[in-house]
Design a protein around this motif. Structure first.
Motif, PDB file in Angstrom:
ATOM      1  N   ALA A  21      36.014  40.978  37.981  1.00  0.00           N
ATOM      2  CA  ALA A  21      34.688  40.512  37.550  1.00  0.00           C
ATOM      3  C   ALA A  21      33.600  40.912  38.528  1.00  0.00           C
ATOM      4  O   ALA A  21      32.484  41.263  38.129  1.00  0.00           O
ATOM      5  CB  ALA A  21      34.710  38.998  37.367  1.00  0.00           C
ATOM      6  N   SER A  22      33.908  40.846  39.833  1.00  0.00           N
ATOM      7  CA  SER A  22      32.890  41.159  40.832  1.00  0.00           C
ATOM      8  C   SER A  22      33.546  41.697  42.093  1.00  0.00           C
ATOM      9  O   SER A  22      34.591  41.191  42.519  1.00  0.00           O
ATOM     10  CB  SER A  22      32.070  39.912  41.172  1.00  0.00           C
ATOM     11  OG  SER A  22      31.203  40.163  42.273  1.00  0.00           O
ATOM     12  N   PHE A  23      32.933  42.701  42.667  1.00  0.00           N
ATOM     13  CA  PHE A  23      33.404  43.239  43.937  1.00  0.00           C
ATOM     14  C   PHE A  23      32.636  42.630  45.115  1.00  0.00           C
ATOM     15  O   PHE A  23      32.698  43.151  46.228  1.00  0.00           O
ATOM     16  CB  PHE A  23      33.279  44.762  43.942  1.00  0.00           C
ATOM     17  CG  PHE A  23      34.375  45.461  43.188  1.00  0.00           C
ATOM     18  CD1 PHE A  23      35.556  45.817  43.818  1.00  0.00           C
ATOM     19  CD2 PHE A  23      34.228  45.730  41.832  1.00  0.00           C
ATOM     20  CE1 PHE A  23      36.571  46.455  43.126  1.00  0.00           C
ATOM     21  CE2 PHE A  23      35.230  46.367  41.121  1.00  0.00           C
ATOM     22  CZ  PHE A  23      36.415  46.723  41.764  1.00  0.00           C
ATOM     23  N   GLU A  24      31.953  41.534  44.856  1.00  0.00           N
ATOM     24  CA  GLU A  24      31.228  40.839  45.916  1.00  0.00           C
ATOM     25  C   GLU A  24      32.028  39.690  46.493  1.00  0.00           C
ATOM     26  O   GLU A  24      31.639  39.089  47.494  1.00  0.00           O
ATOM     27  CB  GLU A  24      29.887  40.321  45.385  1.00  0.00           C
ATOM     28  CG  GLU A  24      28.959  41.418  44.874  1.00  0.00           C
ATOM     29  CD  GLU A  24      28.697  42.490  45.915  1.00  0.00           C
ATOM     30  OE1 GLU A  24      28.446  42.136  47.087  1.00  0.00           O
ATOM     31  OE2 GLU A  24      28.760  43.689  45.563  1.00  0.00           O
ATOM     32  N   ASN A  25      33.147  39.354  45.871  1.00  0.00           N
ATOM     33  CA  ASN A  25      33.988  38.255  46.329  1.00  0.00           C
ATOM     34  C   ASN A  25      35.198  38.791  47.083  1.00  0.00           C
ATOM     35  O   ASN A  25      35.653  39.911  46.867  1.00  0.00           O
ATOM     36  CB  ASN A  25      34.464  37.413  45.138  1.00  0.00           C
ATOM     37  CG  ASN A  25      33.319  36.808  44.357  1.00  0.00           C
ATOM     38  OD1 ASN A  25      32.314  36.382  44.940  1.00  0.00           O
ATOM     39  ND2 ASN A  25      33.438  36.783  43.037  1.00  0.00           N
ATOM     40  N   LEU A  89      44.657  39.177  44.914  1.00  0.00           N
ATOM     41  CA  LEU A  89      44.688  40.622  44.716  1.00  0.00           C
ATOM     42  C   LEU A  89      45.889  41.077  43.898  1.00  0.00           C
ATOM     43  O   LEU A  89      45.796  42.046  43.138  1.00  0.00           O
ATOM     44  CB  LEU A  89      44.678  41.330  46.078  1.00  0.00           C
ATOM     45  CG  LEU A  89      44.678  42.865  46.047  1.00  0.00           C
ATOM     46  CD1 LEU A  89      43.455  43.407  45.315  1.00  0.00           C
ATOM     47  CD2 LEU A  89      44.741  43.419  47.471  1.00  0.00           C
ATOM     48  N   GLU A  90      47.035  40.377  44.040  1.00  0.00           N
ATOM     49  CA  GLU A  90      48.246  40.832  43.345  1.00  0.00           C
ATOM     50  C   GLU A  90      48.088  40.849  41.823  1.00  0.00           C
ATOM     51  O   GLU A  90      48.795  41.567  41.115  1.00  0.00           O
ATOM     52  CB  GLU A  90      49.457  39.978  43.736  1.00  0.00           C
ATOM     53  CG  GLU A  90      49.664  38.705  42.959  1.00  0.00           C
ATOM     54  CD  GLU A  90      48.820  37.543  43.465  1.00  0.00           C
ATOM     55  OE1 GLU A  90      48.905  36.462  42.859  1.00  0.00           O
ATOM     56  OE2 GLU A  90      48.109  37.721  44.475  1.00  0.00           O
ATOM     57  N   LYS A  91      47.126  40.071  41.314  1.00  0.00           N
ATOM     58  CA  LYS A  91      46.897  40.032  39.866  1.00  0.00           C
ATOM     59  C   LYS A  91      46.173  41.277  39.362  1.00  0.00           C
ATOM     60  O   LYS A  91      46.111  41.518  38.157  1.00  0.00           O
ATOM     61  CB  LYS A  91      46.075  38.796  39.503  1.00  0.00           C
ATOM     62  CG  LYS A  91      46.723  37.474  39.881  1.00  0.00           C
ATOM     63  CD  LYS A  91      45.781  36.313  39.599  1.00  0.00           C
ATOM     64  CE  LYS A  91      46.381  34.989  40.066  1.00  0.00           C
ATOM     65  NZ  LYS A  91      45.421  33.860  39.869  1.00  0.00           N
ATOM     66  N   TYR A  92      45.640  42.073  40.287  1.00  0.00           N
ATOM     67  CA  TYR A  92      44.791  43.197  39.895  1.00  0.00           C
ATOM     68  C   TYR A  92      45.333  44.552  40.349  1.00  0.00           C
ATOM     69  O   TYR A  92      44.624  45.553  40.254  1.00  0.00           O
ATOM     70  CB  TYR A  92      43.383  42.997  40.450  1.00  0.00           C
ATOM     71  CG  TYR A  92      42.735  41.728  39.941  1.00  0.00           C
ATOM     72  CD1 TYR A  92      42.058  41.721  38.728  1.00  0.00           C
ATOM     73  CD2 TYR A  92      42.833  40.540  40.660  1.00  0.00           C
ATOM     74  CE1 TYR A  92      41.471  40.556  38.251  1.00  0.00           C
ATOM     75  CE2 TYR A  92      42.257  39.364  40.188  1.00  0.00           C
ATOM     76  CZ  TYR A  92      41.583  39.375  38.986  1.00  0.00           C
ATOM     77  OH  TYR A  92      41.018  38.216  38.508  1.00  0.00           O
ATOM     78  N   ILE A  93      46.557  44.573  40.830  1.00  0.00           N
ATOM     79  CA  ILE A  93      47.161  45.861  41.150  1.00  0.00           C
ATOM     80  C   ILE A  93      48.386  46.081  40.276  1.00  0.00           C
ATOM     81  O   ILE A  93      49.090  45.130  39.920  1.00  0.00           O
ATOM     82  CB  ILE A  93      47.533  45.994  42.643  1.00  0.00           C
ATOM     83  CG1 ILE A  93      48.640  45.018  43.028  1.00  0.00           C
ATOM     84  CG2 ILE A  93      46.327  45.853  43.532  1.00  0.00           C
ATOM     85  CD1 ILE A  93      49.220  45.301  44.404  1.00  0.00           C
ATOM     86  N   LYS A  94      48.613  47.313  39.949  1.00  0.00           N
ATOM     87  CA  LYS A  94      49.789  47.695  39.177  1.00  0.00           C
ATOM     88  C   LYS A  94      50.621  48.640  40.020  1.00  0.00           C
ATOM     89  O   LYS A  94      50.132  49.683  40.460  1.00  0.00           O
ATOM     90  CB  LYS A  94      49.397  48.377  37.870  1.00  0.00           C
ATOM     91  CG  LYS A  94      50.579  48.815  37.008  1.00  0.00           C
ATOM     92  CD  LYS A  94      50.108  49.433  35.721  1.00  0.00           C
ATOM     93  CE  LYS A  94      51.292  49.915  34.868  1.00  0.00           C
ATOM     94  NZ  LYS A  94      52.231  48.814  34.563  1.00  0.00           N
ATOM     95  N   LEU A  95      51.868  48.259  40.268  1.00  0.00           N
ATOM     96  CA  LEU A  95      52.753  49.112  41.051  1.00  0.00           C
ATOM     97  C   LEU A  95      53.326  50.219  40.177  1.00  0.00           C
ATOM     98  O   LEU A  95      53.677  49.997  39.020  1.00  0.00           O
ATOM     99  CB  LEU A  95      53.893  48.286  41.648  1.00  0.00           C
ATOM    100  CG  LEU A  95      53.519  47.263  42.724  1.00  0.00           C
ATOM    101  CD1 LEU A  95      54.772  46.552  43.221  1.00  0.00           C
ATOM    102  CD2 LEU A  95      52.800  47.931  43.889  1.00  0.00           C
ATOM    103  N   ILE A  96      53.419  51.389  40.751  1.00  0.00           N
ATOM    104  CA  ILE A  96      54.070  52.524  40.092  1.00  0.00           C
ATOM    105  C   ILE A  96      55.469  52.622  40.694  1.00  0.00           C
ATOM    106  O   ILE A  96      55.630  52.982  41.861  1.00  0.00           O
ATOM    107  CB  ILE A  96      53.273  53.819  40.323  1.00  0.00           C
ATOM    108  CG1 ILE A  96      51.824  53.639  39.832  1.00  0.00           C
ATOM    109  CG2 ILE A  96      53.936  54.992  39.615  1.00  0.00           C
ATOM    110  CD1 ILE A  96      50.886  54.725  40.293  1.00  0.00           C
TER     111      ILE A  96
END
Length: 252
Positions: A21-25, A89-96
């Motif tokens: 949603a925001s890169f300010e948080n 952060l773990e909710k927004y990264i996808k591991l390959i």
């Protein structure tokens, strides 16, 4: 023999930027996260390096949780929470992921290792069939050893090969000699089809040959070499001309 790509358990990660949603948080305002799209990992050893506050541990923690580890550390089987402080952060990264799954794994972090040791004590205090949990860590209570000894006992006894191992600042508990010994054991485990991702400040730890070093800076994440890192420059400057450096530091 070093790992081939066939035995690479984690190939990389992708940040799901459109879901943020925001890169300010926090932690998305960190430069290393704010500018992140994708990272690729080495099949053997990948390092995250950089100054304090650049997001090394935050990124490693997110990878660990996505891999299936407890946020506070331990094996895949550890499931406890002393204090829920990990970032989202773990909710927004996808591991390959690679084609093979690791048979072993450990998330070793200096910050919460005491909690892992306490959880082992709690598990072994309950009657259960079979060997004690501590037996796979060398058989001696981790609380009855120094911080460095307990770290080392875990590394030597519990890392069994064919695994994915995430280490967060392991040098915090280890002498320079033990750090060199750690490199030798990392090499043995790499030869046993293991993969490491390590967040560190130590030029000794990050000197494993042919590894990938990703430096997190105010400009973002970039691949670099040991000799180009700020850590190496500072240590080399100190040992090459200690008197001059100390003169400037202590005579301002």
């Amino acid at each position: 023999m070093e790992n081939s790509n066939e035995h690479q358990y984690l190939r990389g990660l992708r940040l799901e930027r459109d879901s943020i949603a925001s890169f300010e948080n926090y932690p998305f305002r960190l430069p290393s996260i704010k500018t992140l799209d994708e990272l690729s990992f080495h099949p053997n050893v990948t390092y995250f390096v950089g100054e304090n506050g650049m997001g090394k541990s935050t990124l490693l923690e997110a990878i660990a949780i996505n891999t299936g580890f407890n946020p506070e550390g331990g094996t895949f089987n550890f499931n406890f929470s002393t204090f829920d402080s990990h970032s989202p952060l773990e909710k927004y990264i996808k591991l390959i992921r690679g084609f093979q799954k690791p048979r072993d794994g450990f998330f070793l972090r200096a910050e919460t290792f005491y909690n892992v040791a306490s959880n082992i004590e709690a598990l072994d205090s309950e009657p259960a069939p079979g060997p004690r949990v501590i037996d796979s860590f060398g058989g001696v209570s981790l609380h009855e050893q120094s911080h460095g000894e307990s770290f080392w006992a875990t590394f030597i006894n519990r890392f069994g090969g064919n695994g994915i191992y995430l280490l967060d600042e392991p040098e915090a508990a280890l002498s320079p000699l033990r750090q060199l010994s750690m490199l030798a054991h990392i090499h043995e485990l790499v030869r046993q089809n293991s993969q490491f991702i390590i967040a560190t400040h130590s030029p000794i730890i990050m000197s494993y040959p042919n590894a990938k070093i990703i430096e997190l800076t105010e400009e973002g994440a970039k691949e670099t070499t040991l000799e180009e890192t700020n850590h190496y420059h500072i240590m080399k400057q100190f040992f090459d001309d200690k008197e001059r450096l100390l003169h400037h530091l202590l005579n301002k």
